[in-house]
Motif scaffolding. Sequence first.
Motif, PDB file in Angstrom:
ATOM      1  N   PRO A   1      24.666  15.232 -10.418  1.00 26.31           N
ATOM      2  CA  PRO A   1      26.172  14.975  -9.505  1.00 26.31           C
ATOM      3  C   PRO A   1      26.695  15.897  -8.257  1.00 26.31           C
ATOM      4  N   GLU A   2      26.527  15.676  -7.211  1.00 22.63           N
ATOM      5  CA  GLU A   2      26.965  16.872  -6.317  1.00 22.63           C
ATOM      6  C   GLU A   2      28.098  17.207  -6.148  1.00 22.63           C
ATOM      7  N   ALA A   3      27.401  18.417  -5.927  1.00 20.86           N
ATOM      8  CA  ALA A   3      28.530  19.692  -6.251  1.00 20.86           C
ATOM      9  C   ALA A   3      28.797  20.456  -5.204  1.00 20.86           C
ATOM     10  N   LYS A   4      30.033  20.591  -4.369  1.00 20.83           N
ATOM     11  CA  LYS A   4      30.390  21.665  -3.373  1.00 20.83           C
ATOM     12  C   LYS A   4      30.439  22.361  -3.734  1.00 20.83           C
ATOM     13  N   VAL A   5      29.739  24.121  -3.149  1.00 21.29           N
ATOM     14  CA  VAL A   5      29.671  25.682  -3.367  1.00 21.29           C
ATOM     15  C   VAL A   5      30.855  26.760  -2.477  1.00 21.29           C
ATOM     16  N   ILE A   6      31.421  26.612  -2.640  1.00 21.16           N
ATOM     17  CA  ILE A   6      32.520  27.772  -2.217  1.00 21.16           C
ATOM     18  C   ILE A   6      32.802  29.200  -2.355  1.00 21.16           C
ATOM     19  N   LEU A   7      32.552  29.606  -1.096  1.00 18.93           N
ATOM     20  CA  LEU A   7      32.773  31.419  -1.680  1.00 18.93           C
ATOM     21  C   LEU A   7      33.985  31.543  -1.025  1.00 18.93           C
ATOM     22  N   LYS A   8      34.306  32.528  -1.369  1.00 18.58           N
ATOM     23  CA  LYS A   8      35.830  33.220  -1.334  1.00 18.58           C
ATOM     24  C   LYS A   8      35.853  34.388  -1.205  1.00 18.58           C
ATOM     25  N   ASN A   9      36.011  34.833  -0.086  1.00 18.02           N
ATOM     26  CA  ASN A   9      36.450  36.203   0.014  1.00 18.02           C
ATOM     27  C   ASN A   9      35.220  37.377  -0.555  1.00 18.02           C
ATOM     28  N   VAL A  10      33.863  36.742  -1.065  1.00 23.49           N
ATOM     29  CA  VAL A  10      33.089  37.233  -1.234  1.00 23.49           C
ATOM     30  C   VAL A  10      32.718  38.734  -1.237  1.00 23.49           C
TER      31      VAL A  10
END
Length: 341
Positions: free
Chosen positions: A11-20
């Motif tokens: 499964p294709e996976a989006k990777v998101i970093l939020k204010n890391v």
Amino acid sequence: MTADNHANHAPEAKVILKNVTKTYPLRGGNEVHALEQVNLEITAGSIHGIVGQSGAGKSTLIRCLTALERVSEGQVLVDGVNLTGLRHTQLRQARRKMGMVFQSANLLDARTAIENVAYPLTLAGVDKKQRRATAQRMLDIVGLGDRAHSYPSQLSGGQRQRVGIARALAHNPAVLLCDEPTSALDAESTRQILSLLKQVRDELGVTVIIITHEMSVVREICDAVTMLEAGKVVETGAIRDIVAKPSSRLAQELVPMPALPANTNEDVVILDTMFTSRPGIPTGATVLSLASRMGADVAAGTFETIADVQVGRLALAVPAYHVDAIVKTLRENDIETQVRK
């Protein structure tokens, strides 16, 4: 897990970093910010490069992506799952969605190629028949099916890295993290490994994240790129959009100026120009025409196509007394121009 699981795309996976943010305490009550307010979105199924000089925060970023390091603030989401909120068993399960490729393959010398690939499946409790079948298929994918029983010492550097990639794919991950995967390889092995990573993305549907300091790697296979500096994102975007903005730092690093001999003539100034093609008259022709009309000579240059965008970079040798007028004319024609001397 069965060998058949791998017949289908992961499964294709989006990777998101939020204010890391990641901080480390120092003596005396101070702290150092290895990452600071990093916001990043990596498209599912893309190949995304993370670049930056030593100390920029690349290694810390990849450790936070795998939750080997806990972020001090912010969130890391992989396929919609917030890794920063997981513990123990849940975290181990989430990590299985991610495969890891290292600078050195880090193979076990006493195990054959197929045993190295099967090793993480052994740790996960997969039965012997299934893990052998899966490991063999992974070796087939990376082009080493006939070297299954070879030991690392019997393989070249590029072949060992292929085994490392096969091992990273054994769990059918949705995300493949590559930490400087080609920096220890020669030019031909590098080309082969990059081609393989693109093939893996295309055939298995994984999202590939490459940590690198080599712009040639980004140019070769990345769909998008992010530049880190002192733990912060200073620029990010699709390669096509980046190179279409010649004034950007990333664009200028992706299309470097060929080396020039030292300019010892005080009556001549070198202008560094960069441009992209435009509808109608190609910008390259415009630059050359302007240079000729204004008495400038081409000292060095390069023309190439990156992500379907035609990009040029020329060093123009111009009379010192005419520099201001030439720079003004070039910039009025949307040609990024800097005075090198």
